[in-house]
Design a protein around this motif. Structure first.
Motif, short mmCIF file in Angstrom:
data_model
loop_
_atom_site.label_atom_id
_atom_site.label_comp_id
_atom_site.label_asym_id
_atom_site.label_seq_id
_atom_site.Cartn_x
_atom_site.Cartn_y
_atom_site.Cartn_z
N ILE A 171 0.85 -1.20 0.00
CA ILE A 171 0.00 0.00 0.00
C ILE A 171 0.88 1.25 0.00
N LYS B 262 2.41 1.45 -3.56
CA LYS B 262 1.41 1.64 -4.62
C LYS B 262 0.81 3.04 -4.60
N PHE B 263 0.59 3.59 -3.41
CA PHE B 263 -0.11 4.87 -3.30
C PHE B 263 0.81 6.01 -2.88
N GLN C 31 -0.15 9.48 -3.85
CA GLN C 31 -1.36 10.04 -3.24
C GLN C 31 -1.17 10.39 -1.78
N ASP D 109 -6.13 -6.34 -6.51
CA ASP D 109 -5.46 -5.05 -6.64
C ASP D 109 -6.47 -3.95 -6.92
N GLN D 110 -7.46 -4.23 -7.76
CA GLN D 110 -8.49 -3.23 -8.06
C GLN D 110 -9.38 -2.96 -6.84
N GLN E 52 -7.42 -0.70 -4.68
CA GLN E 52 -7.44 0.65 -5.27
C GLN E 52 -8.74 1.36 -4.94
N ASN E 53 -9.86 0.67 -5.11
CA ASN E 53 -11.17 1.26 -4.82
C ASN E 53 -11.30 1.63 -3.35
N PHE F 45 -8.87 2.25 -1.20
CA PHE F 45 -7.97 3.36 -0.88
C PHE F 45 -8.53 4.68 -1.38
N ASN F 46 -9.05 4.69 -2.61
CA ASN F 46 -9.65 5.92 -3.15
C ASN F 46 -10.83 6.38 -2.30
#
Length: 181
Positions: A23, A26-27, A30, A162-163, A166-167, A169-170
């Motif tokens: 995490i 990957k982010f 952000q 992974d998706q 992503q969702n 985390f967003n």
């Protein structure tokens, strides 16, 4: 944005640590994510004082300063590990750094249910009056079968997982931004 991520175990090897490092990587564009380890923290005792332990005072300050918290928990006997529970007890007795703090709960386990019971228990603990964290409702990342979930570099191997991450985390970033309006 500054996030503080807590590895929910004091074990030397943990897929939850691997998940948080993933995490973090990957982010990284952000958010700045600092990972906190629970190794060598004292067990909570209400007769003791948090101020006797510089590592606990440091964690309290970092939780307070963070825009949001991510906690990754394994599941031990259908519950969160004792090390994580002890930290939460320290952070809810005389000090309250989680109060009104956005929290994202994630978890990884060897089984197929991805620490679902531990996550449920953790959510219940986090919303108790003594902690009073703002846990993003309905936002769960449950990673099961972890022995096969990561490659040798610590990356998630399943695109679907992974998706989902992503969702989640967003949604968490949106949730934090809601509090900073």
């Amino acid at each position: 944005m500054k996030l503080f991520a807590i590895v929910g175990t004091n074990a030397d090897f943990s897929y939850n640590r691997i998940l948080l490092k993933y995490i973090q990587k990957k982010f990284s564009k952000q958010a700045e994510i600092e990972i906190c380890e629970l190794t060598e923290l004292p067990t909570f005792c209400e007769d003791d004082d948090l101020n006797n332990y510089s590592e606990l005072v440091d964690i309290e300050k970092k939780i307070t300063a963070a825009d949001g918290i991510i906690i990754s928990t394994p599941e031990y006997d259908h519950a969160i590990p004792a090390a994580l529970k002890s930290l939460l007890e320290w952070m809810s007795y005389k000090v309250h750094p989680f109060k009104a703090k956005p929290v994202m709960v994630v978890g990884a386990s060897y089984g197929t249910q991805g620490a679902s019971r531990a996550q449920l228990q953790l959510r219940q603990i986090l919303v108790c009056p003594e902690i009073d964290a703002y846990v993003l409702p309905g936002n769960e990342f449950l990673l099961g079968n972890t022995a096969k979930a990561f490659d040798k570099l610590g990356n998630l191997t399943e695109k679907v997982e992974d998706q989902k991450l992503q969702n989640c985390f967003n949604d968490f970033i949106d949730y934090i931004n809601h509090f900073h309006r």
